[in-house]
Write a protein that holds these residues in place. Sequence first.
Motif, PDB file in Angstrom:
ATOM      1  N   VAL A  21       0.486  -1.282  -0.277  1.00  0.00           N
ATOM      2  CA  VAL A  21      -0.148  -0.120   0.121  1.00  0.00           C
ATOM      3  C   VAL A  21       0.623   1.034   0.335  1.00  0.00           C
ATOM      4  O   VAL A  21       1.858   1.387   0.802  1.00  0.00           O
ATOM      5  CB  VAL A  21      -0.991  -0.046   1.280  1.00  0.00           C
ATOM      6  CG1 VAL A  21      -1.482   1.446   1.332  1.00  0.00           C
ATOM      7  CG2 VAL A  21      -1.944  -1.302   1.541  1.00  0.00           C
ATOM      8  N   LEU A  22       0.481   1.954  -0.644  1.00  0.00           N
ATOM      9  CA  LEU A  22       1.130   3.471  -0.504  1.00  0.00           C
ATOM     10  C   LEU A  22       1.141   4.712  -0.807  1.00  0.00           C
ATOM     11  O   LEU A  22      -0.476   4.473  -1.175  1.00  0.00           O
ATOM     12  CB  LEU A  22       1.837   3.347  -2.517  1.00  0.00           C
ATOM     13  CG  LEU A  22       3.035   4.931  -2.650  1.00  0.00           C
ATOM     14  CD1 LEU A  22       4.764   4.824  -1.558  1.00  0.00           C
ATOM     15  CD2 LEU A  22       3.357   4.567  -3.672  1.00  0.00           C
ATOM     16  N   VAL A  23       1.000   5.344   0.700  1.00  0.00           N
ATOM     17  CA  VAL A  23       0.375   6.836   0.911  1.00  0.00           C
ATOM     18  C   VAL A  23       1.396   7.174   0.254  1.00  0.00           C
ATOM     19  O   VAL A  23       2.078   7.989   0.684  1.00  0.00           O
ATOM     20  CB  VAL A  23       0.571   7.140   2.787  1.00  0.00           C
ATOM     21  CG1 VAL A  23      -0.136   7.968   3.087  1.00  0.00           C
ATOM     22  CG2 VAL A  23      -0.346   5.644   3.043  1.00  0.00           C
ATOM     23  N   VAL A  24       0.388   9.255  -1.055  1.00  0.00           N
ATOM     24  CA  VAL A  24       1.056   9.810  -1.483  1.00  0.00           C
ATOM     25  C   VAL A  24       0.817  10.642  -0.962  1.00  0.00           C
ATOM     26  O   VAL A  24      -0.411  11.180  -1.336  1.00  0.00           O
ATOM     27  CB  VAL A  24       0.399   9.213  -2.905  1.00  0.00           C
ATOM     28  CG1 VAL A  24       1.426  10.490  -3.393  1.00  0.00           C
ATOM     29  CG2 VAL A  24       1.223   8.129  -3.369  1.00  0.00           C
ATOM     30  N   ASN A  25       1.436  12.138  -0.312  1.00  0.00           N
ATOM     31  CA  ASN A  25       1.181  13.529  -0.341  1.00  0.00           C
ATOM     32  C   ASN A  25       2.251  14.224  -0.955  1.00  0.00           C
ATOM     33  O   ASN A  25       2.932  14.501  -1.097  1.00  0.00           O
ATOM     34  CB  ASN A  25       1.667  13.731   1.793  1.00  0.00           C
ATOM     35  CG  ASN A  25       1.413  14.671   1.591  1.00  0.00           C
ATOM     36  OD1 ASN A  25       1.902  15.680   2.407  1.00  0.00           O
ATOM     37  ND2 ASN A  25       0.100  14.911   2.673  1.00  0.00           N
ATOM     38  N   PHE A  26       0.498  14.747  -1.720  1.00  0.00           N
ATOM     39  CA  PHE A  26       0.720  16.493  -1.994  1.00  0.00           C
ATOM     40  C   PHE A  26       1.823  17.494  -1.587  1.00  0.00           C
ATOM     41  O   PHE A  26       0.360  17.661  -0.744  1.00  0.00           O
ATOM     42  CB  PHE A  26      -0.220  16.478  -3.306  1.00  0.00           C
ATOM     43  CG  PHE A  26       0.087  15.629  -3.958  1.00  0.00           C
ATOM     44  CD1 PHE A  26       0.849  16.119  -5.205  1.00  0.00           C
ATOM     45  CD2 PHE A  26      -0.402  14.777  -3.806  1.00  0.00           C
ATOM     46  CE1 PHE A  26       1.082  14.676  -6.736  1.00  0.00           C
ATOM     47  CE2 PHE A  26      -0.669  13.549  -5.076  1.00  0.00           C
ATOM     48  CZ  PHE A  26       0.489  13.164  -6.118  1.00  0.00           C
ATOM     49  N   TRP A  27       2.876  18.117  -1.245  1.00  0.00           N
ATOM     50  CA  TRP A  27       2.644  18.956   0.009  1.00  0.00           C
ATOM     51  C   TRP A  27       4.041  20.183  -0.980  1.00  0.00           C
ATOM     52  O   TRP A  27       4.470  20.007  -1.513  1.00  0.00           O
ATOM     53  CB  TRP A  27       3.564  18.988   1.500  1.00  0.00           C
ATOM     54  CG  TRP A  27       5.053  17.549   1.081  1.00  0.00           C
ATOM     55  CD1 TRP A  27       4.780  16.396  -0.019  1.00  0.00           C
ATOM     56  CD2 TRP A  27       5.879  18.920   0.942  1.00  0.00           C
ATOM     57  NE1 TRP A  27       6.812  16.509   0.308  1.00  0.00           N
ATOM     58  CE2 TRP A  27       7.189  17.729   0.626  1.00  0.00           C
ATOM     59  CE3 TRP A  27       6.362  19.950   2.625  1.00  0.00           C
ATOM     60  CZ2 TRP A  27       8.160  18.230   1.181  1.00  0.00           C
ATOM     61  CZ3 TRP A  27       7.929  20.354   2.465  1.00  0.00           C
ATOM     62  CH2 TRP A  27       8.554  19.070   1.440  1.00  0.00           C
ATOM     63  N   GLY A  46       6.506  11.419  -0.651  1.00  0.00           N
ATOM     64  CA  GLY A  46       6.054  12.422  -1.035  1.00  0.00           C
ATOM     65  C   GLY A  46       6.192  13.071  -1.714  1.00  0.00           C
ATOM     66  O   GLY A  46       6.939  12.496  -2.695  1.00  0.00           O
ATOM     67  N   VAL A  47       5.260  13.943  -2.404  1.00  0.00           N
ATOM     68  CA  VAL A  47       4.834  14.807  -3.877  1.00  0.00           C
ATOM     69  C   VAL A  47       5.192  16.574  -3.419  1.00  0.00           C
ATOM     70  O   VAL A  47       4.267  17.060  -3.288  1.00  0.00           O
ATOM     71  CB  VAL A  47       4.021  14.102  -4.391  1.00  0.00           C
ATOM     72  CG1 VAL A  47       4.179  14.915  -6.109  1.00  0.00           C
ATOM     73  CG2 VAL A  47       3.983  13.245  -4.966  1.00  0.00           C
ATOM     74  N   ASN A  48       6.612  16.804  -4.073  1.00  0.00           N
ATOM     75  CA  ASN A  48       6.551  18.157  -3.211  1.00  0.00           C
ATOM     76  C   ASN A  48       6.568  18.900  -4.485  1.00  0.00           C
ATOM     77  O   ASN A  48       7.047  18.980  -5.732  1.00  0.00           O
ATOM     78  CB  ASN A  48       8.622  18.423  -2.755  1.00  0.00           C
ATOM     79  CG  ASN A  48       8.267  20.125  -2.338  1.00  0.00           C
ATOM     80  OD1 ASN A  48       8.421  20.735  -3.623  1.00  0.00           O
ATOM     81  ND2 ASN A  48       9.090  20.579  -1.492  1.00  0.00           N
ATOM     82  N   VAL A  49       5.429  19.705  -4.854  1.00  0.00           N
ATOM     83  CA  VAL A  49       5.024  20.754  -5.983  1.00  0.00           C
ATOM     84  C   VAL A  49       5.353  21.750  -6.066  1.00  0.00           C
ATOM     85  O   VAL A  49       5.248  22.593  -6.734  1.00  0.00           O
ATOM     86  CB  VAL A  49       3.149  20.176  -5.789  1.00  0.00           C
ATOM     87  CG1 VAL A  49       2.562  18.804  -5.722  1.00  0.00           C
ATOM     88  CG2 VAL A  49       2.886  21.614  -4.609  1.00  0.00           C
TER      89      VAL A  49
END
Length: 191
Positions: free
Chosen positions: A74-80, A110-113
């Motif tokens: 399972v993958l938790v992807v957090n855009f921040w 994380g995905v740093n936008v």
Amino acid sequence: MRVAATLLAAAVVLTGCASDPLAEQYTEGSNKGYIAGDGTVTEIAESERGESISFAGTTETGDELSSADFDGDVLVVNFWYAACAPCRAEAPALQELSAEYDGKGAQFVGVNVYDQADTAISFNETYDITYPSIMDVADGAVKLAFTGTVPPKAVPTTLVLDKDGRVAARILGQLKDASILDTLIRDAIAE
């Protein structure tokens, strides 16, 4: 007559936008620097999930990372991004859950936008974040990979991908309580 019809059409379009809370935040001019979600949690039934999401990018430390690196978990992807107040507020809970699930069927990314790598590294040091973040500011490729299924409309947005890489849940806005995400992760692992 044409002018009246054009004005009426514009009024209808503008009225439609005004009923969108995210659009209202954007147009209010508060200069807070982000559009906040309302914490809405959306779960997607297993039978209604779309295709698996494929993405790749470079982390804040220069490592290459892709969705294939998480196959079977399972993958938790957090855009921040670092200047986002709700992102800072939820960071300790995300790190706590990441540590709790380390080696137990769920991983975090994380995905740093918005930021450059040095800002992301500083954020990680401040909040003791140990999971990687893909730096997505240059081309938005990771964010774009998710737009066909469940777009991250606000920052922060947290997605839970099932073991097949399909979006199983979305939290739009700040994670209000770690137990919510904990439940979503446990449910996805149990599938």
